[in-house]
Scaffold this motif. Sequence first.
Motif, mmCIF file in Angstrom:
data_model
loop_
_atom_site.group_PDB
_atom_site.id
_atom_site.type_symbol
_atom_site.label_atom_id
_atom_site.label_comp_id
_atom_site.label_asym_id
_atom_site.label_seq_id
_atom_site.Cartn_x
_atom_site.Cartn_y
_atom_site.Cartn_z
ATOM 1 N N ALA A 1 -3.147 4.395 -2.441
ATOM 2 C CA ALA A 1 -3.113 3.356 -3.473
ATOM 3 C C ALA A 1 -2.975 2.041 -2.710
ATOM 4 N N ASN B 1 0.841 -1.194 0.000
ATOM 5 C CA ASN B 1 0.000 0.000 0.000
ATOM 6 C C ASN B 1 0.876 1.243 0.000
ATOM 7 N N ILE C 1 -1.289 -2.312 -4.520
ATOM 8 C CA ILE C 1 -0.857 -1.872 -5.851
ATOM 9 C C ILE C 1 -0.434 -3.022 -6.762
#
Length: 193
Positions: free
Chosen positions: A177, A161, A180
């Motif tokens: 995000a 993350n 990912i």
Amino acid sequence: LTFGPDRVVNYEVGIKSDLPNHRASVEVAAYWIDWKDVQVQELNALGISYIDNAGSAVSKGVEASASWRPIQGLQIDAALAYDDAHLTADLPARGAVAPNGDPLPLSPRWSGNLAADYRFSLAGPWSGVAGAEWRHVGQTQGSFANPGLPRFVHPAYDVVNLRAGIGRPGWSLDAYARNIGDSRGQSAEIQLG
């Protein structure tokens, strides 16, 4: 009801320590859990899951975590856990069968994470933050299987993350995000047979 209450006796010892300059801290704990009438997820002959009591089990392990602040604004956190959770008696339940020593469902032997956050000054009262986190969950066994069927194995997985943001006292804007790498951790299964 298809299952009754479980009972737990937990023994734990640990230590927490800060370095004198408060730039690092460490926590370590060891535990031993005696578990009676364990509630476990099982599958019937149609592959439908249900909860049942599984006799007795033990969960023993060590957990450790640490925080380190090597420079102003940067914090690095890490954690590692080892857990040996298994039956201490055979499981001759209504559907599934498992021998003494079989791992409990969805209990990873190893798990851990590593994270870093960096906070920095911008113009005036504004500040920024950037961070990343890596999380690992080890391989687990699925539900106790019916006789003649193998237990499903959930493979280990990792998740990464990221985040970034800006803010000032009383206000912040953050962007995330998550996952990912699009990692897919399995947490359930269907077995037919």
